[in-house]
Design an enzyme around this catalytic site. Structure first.
Site, PDB file in Angstrom:
ATOM      1  N   ASP A 158     141.172 -26.112  11.175  1.00  0.00           N
ATOM      2  CA  ASP A 158     139.886 -25.420  11.035  1.00  0.00           C
ATOM      3  C   ASP A 158     139.908 -24.591   9.740  1.00  0.00           C
ATOM      4  O   ASP A 158     140.636 -23.599   9.628  1.00  0.00           O
ATOM      5  CB  ASP A 158     139.653 -24.520  12.246  1.00  0.00           C
ATOM      6  CG  ASP A 158     138.238 -23.963  12.253  1.00  0.00           C
ATOM      7  OD1 ASP A 158     137.505 -24.241  13.203  1.00  0.00           O
ATOM      8  OD2 ASP A 158     137.870 -23.262  11.281  1.00  0.00           O
ATOM      9  N   ASP A 186     138.917 -20.776  10.044  1.00  0.00           N
ATOM     10  CA  ASP A 186     139.956 -19.969  10.700  1.00  0.00           C
ATOM     11  C   ASP A 186     141.171 -19.784   9.799  1.00  0.00           C
ATOM     12  O   ASP A 186     141.766 -18.703   9.760  1.00  0.00           O
ATOM     13  CB  ASP A 186     140.381 -20.627  12.020  1.00  0.00           C
ATOM     14  CG  ASP A 186     139.345 -20.433  13.116  1.00  0.00           C
ATOM     15  OD1 ASP A 186     138.539 -19.491  13.004  1.00  0.00           O
ATOM     16  OD2 ASP A 186     139.337 -21.224  14.076  1.00  0.00           O
ATOM     17  N   ARG A 209     129.056 -25.294  13.662  1.00  0.00           N
ATOM     18  CA  ARG A 209     128.962 -26.478  14.508  1.00  0.00           C
ATOM     19  C   ARG A 209     129.066 -26.060  15.956  1.00  0.00           C
ATOM     20  O   ARG A 209     130.015 -25.391  16.347  1.00  0.00           O
ATOM     21  CB  ARG A 209     130.144 -27.412  14.222  1.00  0.00           C
ATOM     22  CG  ARG A 209     129.911 -28.370  13.156  1.00  0.00           C
ATOM     23  CD  ARG A 209     130.871 -29.518  13.176  1.00  0.00           C
ATOM     24  NE  ARG A 209     132.208 -29.303  13.690  1.00  0.00           N
ATOM     25  CZ  ARG A 209     133.116 -30.243  13.755  1.00  0.00           C
ATOM     26  NH1 ARG A 209     132.818 -31.465  13.357  1.00  0.00           N
ATOM     27  NH2 ARG A 209     134.306 -30.010  14.218  1.00  0.00           N
ATOM     28  N   THR A 215     128.169 -30.062  21.172  1.00  0.00           N
ATOM     29  CA  THR A 215     127.332 -31.151  20.624  1.00  0.00           C
ATOM     30  C   THR A 215     127.790 -31.578  19.232  1.00  0.00           C
ATOM     31  O   THR A 215     127.400 -32.649  18.760  1.00  0.00           O
ATOM     32  CB  THR A 215     125.866 -30.683  20.497  1.00  0.00           C
ATOM     33  OG1 THR A 215     125.829 -29.620  19.528  1.00  0.00           O
ATOM     34  CG2 THR A 215     125.317 -30.183  21.816  1.00  0.00           C
TER      35      THR A 215
HETATM   36  C1  PRP Z   1     133.207 -26.372   9.448  1.00  0.00           C
HETATM   37  C2  PRP Z   1     133.204 -26.754   7.985  1.00  0.00           C
HETATM   38  C3  PRP Z   1     131.854 -27.394   7.815  1.00  0.00           C
HETATM   39  C4  PRP Z   1     131.659 -28.084   9.152  1.00  0.00           C
HETATM   40  C5  PRP Z   1     131.952 -29.543   8.976  1.00  0.00           C
HETATM   41  O1  PRP Z   1     132.491 -25.248   9.664  1.00  0.00           O
HETATM   42  O2  PRP Z   1     133.427 -25.660   7.153  1.00  0.00           O
HETATM   43  O3  PRP Z   1     130.801 -26.495   7.581  1.00  0.00           O
HETATM   44  O4  PRP Z   1     132.621 -27.516  10.059  1.00  0.00           O
HETATM   45  O5  PRP Z   1     131.681 -30.232  10.129  1.00  0.00           O
HETATM   46  P1  PRP Z   1     130.504 -31.301  10.243  1.00  0.00           P
HETATM   47  O6  PRP Z   1     130.603 -32.155   9.013  1.00  0.00           O
HETATM   48  O7  PRP Z   1     130.845 -32.044  11.491  1.00  0.00           O
HETATM   49  O8  PRP Z   1     129.210 -30.573  10.330  1.00  0.00           O
HETATM   50  P2  PRP Z   1     132.381 -24.571  11.125  1.00  0.00           P
HETATM   51  O9  PRP Z   1     131.194 -25.119  11.845  1.00  0.00           O
HETATM   52  O10 PRP Z   1     133.702 -24.679  11.819  1.00  0.00           O
HETATM   53  O11 PRP Z   1     132.017 -23.081  10.806  1.00  0.00           O
HETATM   54  P3  PRP Z   1     132.876 -21.962  10.041  1.00  0.00           P
HETATM   55  O12 PRP Z   1     132.917 -22.360   8.580  1.00  0.00           O
HETATM   56  O13 PRP Z   1     132.086 -20.738  10.265  1.00  0.00           O
HETATM   57  O14 PRP Z   1     134.252 -21.907  10.657  1.00  0.00           O
HETATM   58  N1  URA Z   2     135.608 -28.288  10.469  1.00  0.00           N
HETATM   59  C1  URA Z   2     136.862 -27.904  10.105  1.00  0.00           C
HETATM   60  O1  URA Z   2     137.085 -26.748   9.720  1.00  0.00           O
HETATM   61  N2  URA Z   2     137.839 -28.816  10.177  1.00  0.00           N
HETATM   62  C2  URA Z   2     137.625 -30.077  10.579  1.00  0.00           C
HETATM   63  O2  URA Z   2     138.582 -30.884  10.615  1.00  0.00           O
HETATM   64  C3  URA Z   2     136.316 -30.455  10.950  1.00  0.00           C
HETATM   65  C4  URA Z   2     135.336 -29.528  10.879  1.00  0.00           C
END
Ligand code: PRP
Ligand code: URA
Length: 214
Positions: A205, A208, A109, A113
């Site tokens: 997160d 993380d 994400r 945005t």
């Molecule tokens: C997180 C999560 C989803 C997304 C959800 O991933 O694992 O993929 O956010 O958010 P959304 O419904 O608003 O799209 P992130 O983008 O943080 O990436 P990561 O898994 O690499 O940490």
């Molecule tokens: N992605 C995450 O990992 N946590 C949230 O709460 C939203 C998006």
């Protein structure tokens, strides 16, 4: 438990799932235990999400007599984690469905945005013939899940389920509007998103916490 507003949404209120989710949410839970819990939760959720799989009649000879039994009808399965955090859910599901193939969709994400940015994709060649389980711990705005569903549809995928640990109402609405036929399974539906697009109360997160990157 089916959601009254959305018939294709199932919230899994099983006591084991709720107990493990509570520990997962706790900010004091470290990465090792977090990973173990995500794996266990994915396995428990897959158990329920595969309830609709077709069976075929078979026969087996027990030490006593030949008898009619039921085996999986042979429909092929693909588990599709949305990278990174979805990776944490794959192993638990493969323990239940060892013959499943795994495809990867890399999306992150954009922090400004909140829109998904694609950076990787590798899918099984016969994706259009498989039952698809998309896995990601978090369904926040729904942008990532909707993009993954759209991406899979363009490659012929038809029968899609989405397994998430925590969903925001905003994310459910987005996925239902974009792809009403996709079955959504969640361990919890939380209150709302905060100004940074994080689920409240959520668990922070997921990527993380799984990988210890913050
Ligand atoms: C997180 C999560 C989803 C997304 C959800 O991933 O694992 O993929 O956010 O958010 P959304 O419904 O608003 O799209 P992130 O983008 O943080 O990436 P990561 O898994 O690499 O940490
Ligand atoms: N992605 C995450 O990992 N946590 C949230 O709460 C939203 C998006």
């Amino acid at each position: 438990m089916a959601d009254m507003q959305y018939p294709n949404v199932t919230v899994m209120d099983h006591p084991l799932i709720q107990h493990k989710l509570s520990i997962l949410r706790d900010k004091a839970t470290g990465s090792k235990q977090f990973r173990e819990l995500v794996k266990e939760l994915a396995m428990l959720m897959a158990f329920e999400a595969t309830r609709g799989f077709q069976l075929a009649e078979s026969t087996v000879e027990t030490p006593i007599i030949e008898t009619t039994t039921y085996v999986l009808a042979g429909k092929k399965v693909a588990v599709i984690p949305i990278l990174r955090a979805g990776l944490g859910m794959v192993e638990g599901i493969l323990e239940l469905i060892p013959a499943a193939r795994v495809g990867h969709i890399g999306l992150y994400r954009d922090p400004q945005t909140l829109r998904p940015v694609e950076y990787y994709c590798k899918l099984p060649e016969d994706i259009s013939e498989r039952d698809i389980l998309i896995v990601d711990p978090m369904l926040a705005t729904g942008g990532s899940a909707s993009a993954a569903i759209q991406f899979l549809r363009e490659r012929g995928a038809r029968n899609i389920s989405l397994l998430v640990l925590i969903a925001a109402p905003e994310g459910i609405k987005e996925v239902v509007e974009c792809a009403g036929d996709v079955r959504i399974y969640a361990a919890a539906v939380d209150s709302h998103l905060n100004d940074h697009g994080y689920i409240v109360p959520g668990l922070g997160d997921a990527g993380d916490r799984l990988f210890g990157t913050k």
